[in-house]
Design an enzyme around this catalytic site. Structure first.
Site, PDB file in Angstrom:
ATOM      1  CB  CYS A 376      41.990  25.276  90.475  1.00  0.00           C
ATOM      2  SG  CYS A 376      42.223  25.825  92.109  1.00  0.00           S
ATOM      3  CG  HIS A 501      37.653  23.666  91.469  1.00  0.00           C
ATOM      4  ND1 HIS A 501      38.497  22.768  90.999  1.00  0.00           N
ATOM      5  CD2 HIS A 501      38.239  24.395  92.469  1.00  0.00           C
ATOM      6  CE1 HIS A 501      39.402  22.699  91.568  1.00  0.00           C
ATOM      7  NE2 HIS A 501      39.381  23.795  92.558  1.00  0.00           N
ATOM      8  CD  GLU A 503      35.911  21.004  88.754  1.00  0.00           C
ATOM      9  OE1 GLU A 503      35.861  22.416  88.188  1.00  0.00           O
ATOM     10  OE2 GLU A 503      36.931  20.670  89.598  1.00  0.00           O
TER      11      GLU A 503
HETATM   12  N1  GLN Z   1      47.443  24.170  94.468  1.00  0.00           N
HETATM   13  C1  GLN Z   1      46.680  25.486  94.308  1.00  0.00           C
HETATM   14  C2  GLN Z   1      46.185  26.373  95.138  1.00  0.00           C
HETATM   15  O1  GLN Z   1      46.055  26.184  96.511  1.00  0.00           O
HETATM   16  C3  GLN Z   1      45.507  24.903  93.419  1.00  0.00           C
HETATM   17  C4  GLN Z   1      44.615  24.368  93.871  1.00  0.00           C
HETATM   18  C5  GLN Z   1      43.541  23.541  93.116  1.00  0.00           C
HETATM   19  O2  GLN Z   1      43.863  23.374  92.028  1.00  0.00           O
HETATM   20  N2  GLN Z   1      42.388  23.321  93.616  1.00  0.00           N
HETATM   21  O3  GLN Z   1      46.151  27.436  94.737  1.00  0.00           O
END
Ligand code: GLN
Length: 531
Positions: A376, A501, A503
């Site tokens: 992410c 994600h 995970e």
């Molecule tokens: N801050 C970034 C976004 O909003 C990544 C979010 C995250 O890592 N969950 O796109």
């Protein structure tokens, strides 16, 4: 339908979630279908707006609901996929009741905690339990008995206890058994918290005592006597080497047999699948270290699913994965830096703090060809790092962190101008198309996969072809082709990052492909370096 309620006393952080998840596992291994529900007595509608510094990780379910990390334990231990209805908060209950009141559903009555709020709680629990076609509904009440917030929930549970048959209802109370300075196990805190529970009209059927070591038989007898439960219903929960051992430790204490006796169950399946996984975990022949470069380093719970996903990937690589926690902010302060690990992982996150340190860790992984997984924010920072150091756009950045000439990470038009914070990100399970002949394809062995998301920002489409002409491949993207989901550097041994994600889908019986890829590459790298 049978109900098992798990409450906690004395203090928070006793592992009530792990206890509930472990009971779930025991019942699944006996051959029953279990549906878990977590009650979080806070007023927030969901955990989406909550700070990981305070609460640990925000876990994301497949329908995109952002929930407490205990739901992650349930999914992993029980081996199921849950949705938002498995997490009740005070906010959700009140919202429903207030909406009903506005609709005139209460026909002129005064709307009150008893019966309207408690009815709504009971209705919710029973609806979810019934709709899932389960045998046993496991309800964990968050917080500590005596908290003002949990009162309506405990009152609803008290009413349910009267409404259900005795063989269909069981209350497990988790407490702390501390040691005094002489090392003696003390039962007073347990006695007090059971007294508190009784003052609310509830009586525990099983008491789980958290302690460093197993409860001595004299301790069990004392708890039994003062708390009015049979000795066999007092269960030790000693500190385990690994949380996955807890169901096995409970079985050693004959909790399975006691549950069977009280709830009139039988061991239909007698499965030892879980025990086998745990034995593989404990007897792994290799070791591998993975540096996790993050900013919530004092709150390890902030990365709990990542830790579990690594551990699970280790089981399938015959390796024990040792996480090395690297604070990205500390990292920013040093000019010359090295990470002594076999692999590097940069997890998700929000806000500017610590991002330059994470970018440096990514440069370090890319230039030294160390196995790397970005998740992410880690994916977005890999894009920024590449833009700065390979494409030569020194000021490349994400618009999340300010104005820049080269906004390689940006909001797509549909995400602009959204004011409300809660529940407005790109959330939950969304389809990803995988390019053939890529690392992504070799890991997933599929051309379409589903993974969970939680982000607002995206790779700026303006730069995609430029990246791809310079050696970076976007090997996964959204169905409409607008959003980039996976990147890899084919020149490196393993440099892989995902906008989603992975995970959140790793489970002991179904490891996550990107984590498998990282751990495998890290093992190979270690063999190459150390022979
Ligand atoms: N801050 C970034 C976004 O909003 C990544 C979010 C995250 O890592 N969950 O796109």
């Amino acid at each position: 339908m049978k109900f098992i309620i798990v409450t906690g006393g004395v203090m928070s952080g006793l592992g009530k979630g792990i206890t509930a998840a472990s009971i779930g596992r025991i019942l699944v291994d006996m051959g029953y279908r279990v549906v878990p529900i977590k009650i979080d007595p806070y007023i927030n509608i969901d955990a989406g707006t909550m700070n990981p510094f305070q609460h640990g990780e925000v876990y994301v379910l497949k329908d995109g609901t952002e929930v407490d990390l205990d739901l992650g334990h349930y999914e992993r231990f029980i081996g199921i996929e849950l949705t938002g209805e498995h997490n009740i908060t005070t906010g959700k209950i009140y919202k429903n009741v207030i909406e009903k009141e506005r609709n005139g559903d209460y026909l002129g009555q005064t709307v009150q905690i008893i019966p309207h709020i408690t009815d709504e709680i009971k209705r919710w629990i029973r609806d979810v339990a019934r709709s899932k076609d389960a045998d046993i509904c496991l309800v964990e009440v968050g917080g500590t008995v005596g908290d003002i917030e949990s009162m309506p929930f405990l009152e609803a549970i008290r009413q349910m206890h009267n409404e259900e048959r005795a063989e269909d209802f069981l209350l497990v109370h988790v407490t702390l058994v501390p040691l005094d300075s002489g090392g003696e196990q003390k039962t007073k805190p347990t006695q007090h918290s059971v007294k508190e529970l009784r003052s609310l009209g509830l009586h525990p059927d099983v008491i789980v005592g958290r302690c460093k070591e197993e409860l001595e038989s004299s301790t069990k007898k004392k708890i039994s006597l003062f708390c009015d439960v049979p000795v066999e219903a007092v269960i030790s929960a000693k500190d385990a080497d690994d949380i996955y051992e807890v169901p096995i430790l409970f079985k050693k204490e004959n909790l399975d047999k006691y549950l069977a006796k009280k709830l009139n169950l039988e061991n239909k399946a007698n499965s030892s699948k879980w025990d086998e996984i745990v034995s593989r975990l404990k007897n792994a022949r290799n070791e591998v270290s993975i540096a996790i470069v993050g900013k919530y380093m004092d709150v390890r719970d902030a990365y709990i699913s990542i830790r579990e996903a690594l551990k699970i990937a280790g089981i399938y690589n015959d390796a024990r994965v040792v996480p090395i926690w690297v604070d990205s902010e500390e990292f920013e302060r040093f000019d010359e830096m090295e990470i002594d690990a076999d692999g590097i992982l940069v997890p998700g996150g929000f806000g500017q703090r610590g991002i330059e340190g994470k970018i440096r860790a990514i440069t370090y992984a890319r230039e030294n060809d160390i196995p790397f997984l970005g998740i992410c924010l880690g994916f977005q920072l890999s894009v920024i790092e590449f833009a700065r150091n390979v494409l030569g756009y020194d000021d490349a950045n994400s618009t999340e962190f300010g104005e820049t000439e080269h906004p390689v990470i940006d909001l797509l038009p549909e995400q602009r101008g959204i004011e409300q914070k809660g529940g407005t990100m790109r959330l939950g399970e969304i389809e990803i198309i995988i390019k053939p002949n890529t690392i992504a394809h070799s890991l997933y062995k599929a051309s379409r996969v589903y993974e969970r998301h939680r982000h607002r920002y995206e790779v700026n489409p303006r730069y995609i072809s430029e990246f791809e002409n310079s050696g970076l491949i976007f090997s996964g993207y959204s169905q409409d082709g607008k959003r980039m989901e996976i990147l890899e550097l084919p020149e490196n041994r393993f440099f892989f990052a995902t906008q989603f994600h992975p995970e959140f889908k790793a489970k002991p019986f179904s490891p996550s492909p990107p984590f498998l890829g990282l751990v495998k590459a890290a093992l190979e790298y270690r063999r190459e370096v150390y022979g």
